[in-house]
Design a protein around this motif. Structure first.
Motif, mmCIF file in Angstrom:
data_model
loop_
_atom_site.group_PDB
_atom_site.id
_atom_site.type_symbol
_atom_site.label_atom_id
_atom_site.label_comp_id
_atom_site.label_asym_id
_atom_site.label_seq_id
_atom_site.Cartn_x
_atom_site.Cartn_y
_atom_site.Cartn_z
ATOM 1 N N GLY A 120 -7.560 -7.477 6.527
ATOM 2 C CA GLY A 120 -7.478 -6.036 6.318
ATOM 3 C C GLY A 120 -6.773 -5.285 7.442
ATOM 4 N N LEU A 121 -6.766 -5.853 8.662
ATOM 5 C CA LEU A 121 -6.031 -5.229 9.767
ATOM 6 C C LEU A 121 -4.541 -5.100 9.454
ATOM 7 N N THR A 122 -4.068 -5.958 8.559
ATOM 8 C CA THR A 122 -2.658 -5.943 8.183
ATOM 9 C C THR A 122 -2.201 -4.567 7.707
ATOM 10 N N TYR A 123 -3.052 -3.896 6.929
ATOM 11 C CA TYR A 123 -2.650 -2.608 6.357
ATOM 12 C C TYR A 123 -2.440 -1.561 7.447
ATOM 13 N N GLU A 124 -3.280 -1.615 8.484
ATOM 14 C CA GLU A 124 -3.094 -0.705 9.617
ATOM 15 C C GLU A 124 -1.819 -1.043 10.382
ATOM 16 N N LEU A 125 -1.614 -2.323 10.659
ATOM 17 C CA LEU A 125 -0.477 -2.721 11.475
ATOM 18 C C LEU A 125 0.847 -2.542 10.733
ATOM 19 N N MET A 126 0.835 -2.706 9.406
ATOM 20 C CA MET A 126 2.050 -2.520 8.605
ATOM 21 C C MET A 126 2.182 -1.083 8.099
ATOM 22 N N ARG A 127 1.192 -0.257 8.436
ATOM 23 C CA ARG A 127 1.174 1.150 8.013
ATOM 24 C C ARG A 127 1.279 1.278 6.493
ATOM 25 N N GLN A 128 0.443 0.501 5.825
ATOM 26 C CA GLN A 128 0.402 0.511 4.366
ATOM 27 C C GLN A 128 -1.021 0.766 3.891
ATOM 28 N N GLN A 129 -1.146 1.162 2.630
ATOM 29 C CA GLN A 129 -2.442 1.353 1.993
ATOM 30 C C GLN A 129 -2.614 0.302 0.907
ATOM 31 N N SER A 130 -3.819 -0.228 0.782
ATOM 32 C CA SER A 130 -4.091 -1.178 -0.288
ATOM 33 C C SER A 130 -4.477 -0.435 -1.557
ATOM 34 N N GLN A 131 -4.045 -0.974 -2.691
ATOM 35 C CA GLN A 131 -4.430 -0.396 -3.982
ATOM 36 C C GLN A 131 -5.809 -0.890 -4.424
ATOM 37 N N HIS A 132 -6.364 -1.846 -3.680
ATOM 38 C CA HIS A 132 -7.637 -2.452 -4.064
ATOM 39 C C HIS A 132 -8.782 -1.865 -3.248
ATOM 40 N N PRO A 133 -9.987 -1.815 -3.811
ATOM 41 C CA PRO A 133 -11.138 -1.369 -3.012
ATOM 42 C C PRO A 133 -11.407 -2.321 -1.865
ATOM 43 N N HIS A 134 -12.001 -1.811 -0.803
ATOM 44 C CA HIS A 134 -12.308 -2.658 0.341
ATOM 45 C C HIS A 134 -13.369 -3.679 -0.056
#
Length: 436
Positions: free
Chosen positions: A86-100
């Motif tokens: 999940g850290l990937t989304y912060e580092l790539m500055r992206q949002q996931s379409q899926h719930p956490h």
């Protein structure tokens, strides 16, 4: 934490079992086992950390800043923990379409109350109150193992793939269209399997996995009611002195354990496979680029290309990249440059992370993240969380992921078959536990 106290051990295998049994009483536990694999890059044979004097649990968003603050505050101490995908989304500055996902946080680091460091014939116990070391050693030695250990009642639910085989094959074809359009060069696509309504002994689960598939970056990891049983063969990143080392895996071949000649042919075919070499070169180039951001100019080099390593279930193609870390670079800055590991994403990272989120059926959680430790001197070693089972004890849910690298040359049916090789040990473990 003061200097450790050393005690002799006479049977390392039995002592490791006793360590696990004793450690299971703690809410936080990280057991790392090399399984006596010989390697010039080996750091530790076995490490155990239990208890938490200080802990950081956080989700992606501002996690990197918190990791930086925590590691700086506790510099000079042992730190253990995990970095979730999940850290990937912060580092790539992206949002996931899926719930956490439920279960493990996106990142967790803790300063343990007790650290035990084992080699073939001794254990060193690090604890603030040295008077406790004797009591700890005796408590571990008193643990019953094997046939003398109490047996837990276990129930394994029915395994359910989140993605059907047909849907998997269709998805691979869609990803190959993205590759043809130039959206990416190679993408690591993973599928998840759920085993609900399961009640297991997490330590027995881990031990069963390691009996079937002992690997050099294995770990049993527990934070509260969430457990990870991991039989990983892959290192994400190691710091030793002033150097960084990364050892990505790209290239897998099945084993033939009952015919040595056939097994050698499979190994040689992997060594010569143009597809696997192509995938491996891609990830090597990606890692070289990552390391060049934080290493001295001209110091990043490939120490080994296309190394073939044999493990109980599969042969693997592994390359080793190293570089001289730029002085003053923090742990958080290293993560900023290198996480997530290229072997679990593909290239280029921003594009494939977006495609992974689009085509996979949910977030990966701790899978394809990393578990490891930072030593008091600042050296560290972190694995890649693959070949692993997650057990969310409160929800009575077991789940695991498997995946493979997809390129233009991939044959979807063969990629599916590769996933089955990789999940064979897990399925065997669950079948054996179900039969008990």
């Amino acid at each position: 934490m003061q200097a450790g106290k050393v005690y002799p051990i006479h049977n390392l295998s039995v002592f490791k079992q006793q360590l696990l049994s004793w450690a299971s009483q703690f809410n936080s536990c990280c057991f790392l086992d090399n399984h006596q694999y010989a390697s010039p890059w080996q750091q530790q044979e076995c490490l155990l950390a239990v208890g938490a004097k200080a802990m950081l649990q956080t989700q992606a968003g501002q996690a990197l800043a918190q990791i930086d603050a925590f590691t700086q505050e506790h510099s000079g101490q042992w730190i253990f923990g995990h970095l979730g995908y999940g850290l990937t989304y912060e580092l790539m500055r992206q949002q996931s379409q899926h719930p956490h996902p439920n279960g493990f946080a996106d990142a967790c680091l803790f300063v343990p109350e007790i650290v035990l460091q084992c080699n073939d014939n001794s254990v060193c116990i690090y604890v603030e109150d040295q008077d406790l070391a004797n009591a700890i050693f005796q408590a571990i030695k008193s643990q019953s193992v094997g046939s003398d250990a109490p047996q837990s009642q276990m129930h394994i639910g029915r395994m359910s793939p989140v993605l059907s085989q047909e849907s998997y094959l269709q998805t691979i074809a869609k990803l190959q269209q993205h590759i043809l359009r130039g959206d990416c060069y190679e993408i690591n696509f993973c599928q998840q399997f759920l085993v609900p309504y399961s009640e297991v002994d997490p330590v027995a689960l881990y031990q069963s996995l390691c009996e079937v598939s002992p690997n050099p970056f294995s770990c049993y990891y527990k934070i509260d009611s969430n457990h990870l049983a991991c039989a990983s063969p892959e290192r994400f990143l190691m710091k030793r002195g002033g150097k960084l080392y990364s050892q990505p895996i790209k290239g897998t071949a099945s084993r033939h354990k009952y015919n040595a000649d056939t097994d050698e042919i499979l190994k040689r075919q992997l060594q010569q496979s143009e597809k696997d070499r192509s995938e491996n070169v891609m990830v090597v180039d990606l890692v070289r680029n990552d390391l060049s951001q934080i290493c001295n100019s001209g110091s990043v080099k490939v120490a080994e290309l296309f190394g073939i390593y044999t493990y109980p279930q599969v042969h693997q193609m592994i390359s080793t990249i190293e570089g001289e870390l730029r002085p003053g670079t923090s742990f958080a800055q290293i993560l900023q440059a290198t996480f997530p590991m290229g072997s679990m994403t593909g290239a280029p990272k921003p594009s494939v992370v977006s495609l992974i989120d689009k085509y996979e059926q949910g977030q990966r959680g701790i899978f394809s993240g990393s578990v490891g430790y930072i030593q008091p001197n600042g050296d560290f070693d972190f694995n890649v969380v693959i070949r692993s089972i997650v057990y969310e004890q409160a929800a009575k849910l077991l789940h695991y992921h498997v995946g493979s690298g997809i390129t233009h040359y991939s044959v979807p049916e063969k990629e599916y078959e590769e996933c089955r090789w990789k999940s064979a040990a897990i399925e065997q473990v669950l079948s054996n536990l179900q039969a008990q």
